[in-house]
Scaffold this motif. Structure first.
Motif, mmCIF file in Angstrom:
data_model
loop_
_atom_site.group_PDB
_atom_site.id
_atom_site.type_symbol
_atom_site.label_atom_id
_atom_site.label_comp_id
_atom_site.label_asym_id
_atom_site.label_seq_id
_atom_site.Cartn_x
_atom_site.Cartn_y
_atom_site.Cartn_z
ATOM 1 N N GLN A 17 -35.165 19.956 -12.590
ATOM 2 C CA GLN A 17 -35.161 21.021 -11.590
ATOM 3 C C GLN A 17 -33.742 21.362 -11.130
ATOM 4 N N ASP A 18 -32.746 20.829 -11.835
ATOM 5 C CA ASP A 18 -31.359 21.231 -11.592
ATOM 6 C C ASP A 18 -31.033 22.455 -12.443
ATOM 7 N N ALA A 37 -27.076 23.762 -8.683
ATOM 8 C CA ALA A 37 -28.226 23.915 -7.794
ATOM 9 C C ALA A 37 -29.258 22.853 -8.120
ATOM 10 N N ASP A 38 -29.937 22.364 -7.097
ATOM 11 C CA ASP A 38 -30.937 21.299 -7.239
ATOM 12 C C ASP A 38 -32.201 21.754 -6.522
ATOM 13 N N GLY A 39 -33.241 22.109 -7.300
ATOM 14 C CA GLY A 39 -34.450 22.687 -6.721
ATOM 15 C C GLY A 39 -35.372 21.672 -6.085
ATOM 16 N N SER A 50 -34.146 26.763 -8.341
ATOM 17 C CA SER A 50 -32.771 26.545 -8.788
ATOM 18 C C SER A 50 -32.369 27.525 -9.883
ATOM 19 N N THR A 51 -33.275 27.732 -10.843
ATOM 20 C CA THR A 51 -32.962 28.636 -11.949
ATOM 21 C C THR A 51 -32.783 30.068 -11.470
ATOM 22 N N THR A 103 -33.711 25.350 -2.762
ATOM 23 C CA THR A 103 -32.740 24.727 -3.658
ATOM 24 C C THR A 103 -31.416 24.516 -2.946
ATOM 25 N N THR A 104 -30.785 23.407 -3.242
ATOM 26 C CA THR A 104 -29.392 23.249 -2.831
ATOM 27 C C THR A 104 -28.564 24.213 -3.664
ATOM 28 N N PHE A 105 -27.351 24.488 -3.221
ATOM 29 C CA PHE A 105 -26.560 25.490 -3.947
ATOM 30 C C PHE A 105 -25.087 25.317 -3.616
ATOM 31 N N SER A 123 -26.070 18.811 -2.554
ATOM 32 C CA SER A 123 -25.204 18.747 -3.729
ATOM 33 C C SER A 123 -23.770 18.792 -3.209
ATOM 34 N N THR A 195 -25.016 17.139 -8.335
ATOM 35 C CA THR A 195 -26.228 16.973 -7.550
ATOM 36 C C THR A 195 -26.362 15.528 -7.084
#
Length: 252
Positions: A17-18, A37-39, A50-51, A103-105, A123, A195
Protein backbone atom coordinates in the motif's frame (compact mmCIF):
# COMPACT_ATOMS: atom_id res chain seq x y z
CA UNK A 1 22.04 14.82 -8.52
CA UNK A 2 20.98 11.19 -8.78
CA UNK A 3 17.95 9.48 -7.25
CA UNK A 4 16.65 5.97 -6.74
CA UNK A 5 13.32 4.77 -5.40
CA UNK A 6 12.57 1.29 -4.06
CA UNK A 7 9.40 -0.20 -2.59
CA UNK A 8 8.79 -3.69 -1.22
CA UNK A 9 5.75 -5.45 0.22
CA UNK A 10 7.73 -6.67 3.23
CA UNK A 11 7.52 -10.10 4.83
CA UNK A 12 4.08 -9.94 6.51
CA UNK A 13 1.64 -7.94 4.38
CA UNK A 14 0.00 -9.46 1.31
CA UNK A 15 -0.38 -6.14 -0.50
CA UNK A 16 1.91 -3.16 -0.96
CA UNK A 17 0.00 0.00 0.00
CA UNK A 18 3.04 2.26 -0.42
CA UNK A 19 3.54 4.35 -3.55
CA UNK A 20 6.58 6.33 -4.72
CA UNK A 21 7.56 8.65 -7.54
CA UNK A 22 11.07 9.67 -8.61
CA UNK A 23 11.97 12.13 -11.35
CA UNK A 24 15.12 14.20 -11.72
CA UNK A 25 13.51 15.73 -14.82
CA UNK A 26 10.88 18.46 -14.97
CA UNK A 27 7.31 17.58 -14.01
CA UNK A 28 5.15 20.44 -15.24
CA UNK A 29 5.87 23.46 -13.09
CA UNK A 30 8.65 21.87 -11.01
CA UNK A 31 12.23 21.00 -12.07
CA UNK A 32 12.16 17.57 -10.38
CA UNK A 33 9.90 15.69 -8.03
CA UNK A 34 10.22 12.99 -5.36
CA UNK A 35 7.25 11.46 -3.51
CA UNK A 36 6.61 8.80 -0.88
CA UNK A 37 3.11 7.82 0.29
CA UNK A 38 1.86 5.12 2.67
CA UNK A 39 -1.84 4.25 2.35
CA UNK A 40 -4.25 3.28 5.09
CA UNK A 41 -7.76 1.83 5.06
CA UNK A 42 -9.35 -1.44 4.03
CA UNK A 43 -7.89 -4.09 1.77
CA UNK A 44 -8.28 -1.94 -1.33
CA UNK A 45 -8.56 1.53 0.16
CA UNK A 46 -4.96 2.00 1.32
CA UNK A 47 -3.56 1.03 -2.05
CA UNK A 48 -6.00 3.35 -3.83
CA UNK A 49 -5.26 6.24 -1.48
CA UNK A 50 -1.48 6.18 -1.91
CA UNK A 51 -1.50 5.40 -5.62
CA UNK A 52 -4.13 7.99 -6.45
CA UNK A 53 -2.42 10.61 -4.29
CA UNK A 54 0.86 10.20 -6.17
CA UNK A 55 -0.73 10.00 -9.61
CA UNK A 56 -3.08 12.95 -9.16
CA UNK A 57 -0.39 15.10 -7.55
CA UNK A 58 1.83 14.57 -10.59
CA UNK A 59 -1.03 15.16 -13.00
CA UNK A 60 -1.95 18.46 -11.37
CA UNK A 61 1.66 19.64 -11.52
CA UNK A 62 1.87 18.70 -15.20
CA UNK A 63 -1.13 20.96 -15.83
CA UNK A 64 0.60 23.83 -14.00
CA UNK A 65 3.29 24.90 -16.42
CA UNK A 66 4.17 28.31 -15.00
CA UNK A 67 7.19 28.44 -12.72
CA UNK A 68 6.83 29.49 -9.11
CA UNK A 69 7.85 33.03 -8.33
CA UNK A 70 11.48 33.19 -7.25
CA UNK A 71 11.83 29.44 -7.64
CA UNK A 72 10.01 28.78 -4.34
CA UNK A 73 7.61 25.88 -4.79
CA UNK A 74 6.22 25.49 -1.27
CA UNK A 75 2.90 27.20 -1.95
CA UNK A 76 2.44 25.26 -5.17
CA UNK A 77 3.14 21.98 -3.39
CA UNK A 78 0.71 22.87 -0.60
CA UNK A 79 -2.05 23.91 -3.00
CA UNK A 80 -1.60 20.77 -5.08
CA UNK A 81 -1.68 18.51 -2.02
CA UNK A 82 -4.89 20.20 -0.82
CA UNK A 83 -6.51 19.52 -4.20
CA UNK A 84 -5.51 15.87 -3.94
CA UNK A 85 -6.79 15.70 -0.37
CA UNK A 86 -10.21 16.95 -1.42
CA UNK A 87 -10.33 14.51 -4.33
CA UNK A 88 -9.46 11.53 -2.12
CA UNK A 89 -11.98 12.63 0.50
CA UNK A 90 -14.73 12.93 -2.09
CA UNK A 91 -13.88 9.46 -3.41
CA UNK A 92 -14.06 7.99 0.08
CA UNK A 93 -17.54 9.46 0.54
CA UNK A 94 -18.92 8.15 -2.75
CA UNK A 95 -17.50 4.61 -2.63
CA UNK A 96 -18.21 2.37 0.35
CA UNK A 97 -15.08 0.29 -0.29
CA UNK A 98 -12.98 3.44 0.04
CA UNK A 99 -14.59 4.73 3.25
CA UNK A 100 -12.05 5.89 5.82
CA UNK A 101 -9.08 5.71 3.48
CA UNK A 102 -6.10 8.03 3.73
CA UNK A 103 -2.40 8.21 3.06
CA UNK A 104 0.75 9.73 4.43
CA UNK A 105 2.45 11.95 1.89
CA UNK A 106 5.84 13.59 1.35
CA UNK A 107 6.74 15.45 -1.83
CA UNK A 108 9.87 17.50 -2.38
CA UNK A 109 11.49 19.61 -5.10
CA UNK A 110 15.17 20.55 -5.26
CA UNK A 111 16.55 23.72 -6.87
CA UNK A 112 19.18 26.38 -6.17
CA UNK A 113 20.71 24.58 -3.16
CA UNK A 114 17.30 24.38 -1.48
CA UNK A 115 14.64 21.72 -1.00
CA UNK A 116 10.94 22.59 -0.81
CA UNK A 117 8.76 20.06 1.02
CA UNK A 118 5.09 19.29 1.65
CA UNK A 119 4.38 16.65 4.27
CA UNK A 120 1.63 14.98 6.26
CA UNK A 121 1.62 11.74 8.27
CA UNK A 122 4.49 9.68 9.66
CA UNK A 123 6.53 8.97 6.56
CA UNK A 124 9.80 10.84 6.99
CA UNK A 125 12.41 12.98 5.28
CA UNK A 126 16.01 12.94 6.48
CA UNK A 127 19.11 14.98 5.70
CA UNK A 128 22.38 13.06 5.65
CA UNK A 129 25.39 15.24 6.46
CA UNK A 130 29.00 14.56 7.46
CA UNK A 131 28.04 14.50 11.14
CA UNK A 132 25.25 11.97 10.69
CA UNK A 133 21.52 12.08 10.03
CA UNK A 134 18.71 14.46 10.92
CA UNK A 135 14.96 14.11 10.51
CA UNK A 136 13.52 17.26 8.90
CA UNK A 137 9.83 16.31 9.10
CA UNK A 138 7.62 15.94 12.16
CA UNK A 139 5.64 12.73 12.60
CA UNK A 140 1.93 13.45 12.79
CA UNK A 141 1.12 10.80 15.37
CA UNK A 142 -0.70 11.02 18.69
CA UNK A 143 2.46 10.29 20.69
CA UNK A 144 4.52 12.85 18.77
CA UNK A 145 1.81 15.49 19.29
CA UNK A 146 1.95 14.82 23.03
CA UNK A 147 5.74 15.17 22.95
CA UNK A 148 5.60 18.48 21.09
CA UNK A 149 3.03 19.70 23.61
CA UNK A 150 5.46 18.84 26.42
CA UNK A 151 3.20 16.19 27.93
CA UNK A 152 5.59 13.25 27.45
CA UNK A 153 9.34 12.91 26.94
CA UNK A 154 11.12 11.74 23.80
CA UNK A 155 11.93 8.49 25.60
CA UNK A 156 8.20 7.89 26.13
CA UNK A 157 7.34 7.99 22.41
CA UNK A 158 8.47 4.44 21.45
CA UNK A 159 6.53 3.04 24.42
CA UNK A 160 3.29 4.97 23.97
CA UNK A 161 0.28 2.79 22.99
CA UNK A 162 -0.72 5.36 20.34
CA UNK A 163 2.75 5.89 18.88
CA UNK A 164 1.48 4.70 15.49
CA UNK A 165 -1.91 6.45 15.66
CA UNK A 166 -1.92 9.02 12.85
CA UNK A 167 -3.43 12.42 13.57
CA UNK A 168 -3.20 13.79 10.02
CA UNK A 169 -3.23 12.15 6.57
CA UNK A 170 -4.37 13.00 3.06
CA UNK A 171 -7.94 12.04 2.24
CA UNK A 172 -9.47 11.40 5.65
CA UNK A 173 -10.85 14.90 6.30
CA UNK A 174 -12.04 17.54 3.81
CA UNK A 175 -9.42 19.97 5.11
CA UNK A 176 -6.02 18.84 6.33
CA UNK A 177 -3.22 20.78 8.03
CA UNK A 178 -0.17 20.24 5.85
CA UNK A 179 3.44 21.04 6.71
CA UNK A 180 5.20 23.03 4.01
CA UNK A 181 8.73 24.40 4.31
CA UNK A 182 12.06 25.09 2.61
CA UNK A 183 15.48 24.02 3.82
CA UNK A 184 18.95 25.06 2.70
CA UNK A 185 21.04 22.19 1.35
CA UNK A 186 24.50 23.51 2.25
CA UNK A 187 26.51 20.60 3.62
CA UNK A 188 23.81 18.04 2.84
CA UNK A 189 25.12 14.95 1.04
CA UNK A 190 21.81 13.23 0.42
CA UNK A 191 18.11 13.18 1.28
CA UNK A 192 16.17 10.10 2.32
CA UNK A 193 12.38 9.87 2.06
CA UNK A 194 10.87 6.74 3.59
CA UNK A 195 7.80 5.10 5.07
CA UNK A 196 7.48 3.80 8.61
CA UNK A 197 7.98 0.27 7.30
CA UNK A 198 11.65 1.25 7.13
CA UNK A 199 12.00 3.41 10.25
CA UNK A 200 10.11 0.97 12.50
CA UNK A 201 12.69 -1.69 11.61
CA UNK A 202 15.90 0.37 11.52
CA UNK A 203 16.87 3.18 13.90
CA UNK A 204 18.35 6.51 12.83
CA UNK A 205 21.90 5.56 13.79
CA UNK A 206 21.77 2.55 11.49
CA UNK A 207 20.23 4.62 8.68
CA UNK A 208 23.11 7.08 9.02
CA UNK A 209 25.68 4.28 8.93
CA UNK A 210 24.32 2.85 5.67
CA UNK A 211 23.71 6.22 4.06
CA UNK A 212 27.28 7.35 4.66
CA UNK A 213 28.87 4.31 3.05
CA UNK A 214 30.88 5.03 -0.15
CA UNK A 215 28.50 3.01 -2.32
CA UNK A 216 26.17 3.83 -5.21
CA UNK A 217 22.74 5.21 -4.31
CA UNK A 218 20.96 2.09 -5.51
CA UNK A 219 23.18 -0.17 -3.39
CA UNK A 220 22.58 1.90 -0.27
CA UNK A 221 18.82 2.05 -0.83
CA UNK A 222 18.67 -1.68 -1.54
CA UNK A 223 20.59 -2.44 1.62
CA UNK A 224 18.11 -0.41 3.69
CA UNK A 225 15.18 -2.32 2.22
CA UNK A 226 16.92 -5.69 2.62
CA UNK A 227 17.92 -4.96 6.21
CA UNK A 228 14.40 -3.78 7.11
CA UNK A 229 13.11 -7.10 5.79
CA UNK A 230 15.80 -8.99 7.68
CA UNK A 231 14.72 -7.18 10.86
CA UNK A 232 11.15 -8.40 10.48
CA UNK A 233 9.62 -6.65 7.48
CA UNK A 234 6.35 -6.19 9.36
CA UNK A 235 5.06 -3.50 6.98
CA UNK A 236 5.54 -2.33 3.42
CA UNK A 237 8.96 -0.71 2.97
CA UNK A 238 9.71 2.26 0.73
CA UNK A 239 12.78 4.45 0.35
CA UNK A 240 13.64 7.27 -2.04
CA UNK A 241 17.31 8.24 -1.88
CA UNK A 242 18.39 11.52 -3.49
CA UNK A 243 22.17 11.72 -3.83
CA UNK A 244 23.15 15.38 -4.08
CA UNK A 245 26.86 14.63 -4.58
CA UNK A 246 26.49 12.28 -7.52
CA UNK A 247 29.38 12.49 -10.01
CA UNK A 248 28.34 9.79 -12.46
CA UNK A 249 29.59 6.90 -10.37
CA UNK A 250 29.61 6.16 -6.66
CA UNK A 251 29.01 8.76 -4.01
CA UNK A 252 31.81 11.28 -3.64
Amino acid sequence: MHAIGLTHVGRVRSQNQDAIFVSTERVGAVPNLFIVADGMGGHKAGDVASTQAVQRFCEYLKLTQEHAQGGNYVNLLLQTAQRVNQELYDLSKTNDEMAGMGTTFIACVIENERVDVVHVGDSRAYFIVAEGIGQITNDHTYAEELYRAGEISAADIPLHPKRHHLTRVLGYDPHVALDGFSRDLAGVASILLCTDGLTNMLDDAYLAQVMQEPAAAHDRAQRLVDDANASGGTDNISAVLIDLQYDGGAKR
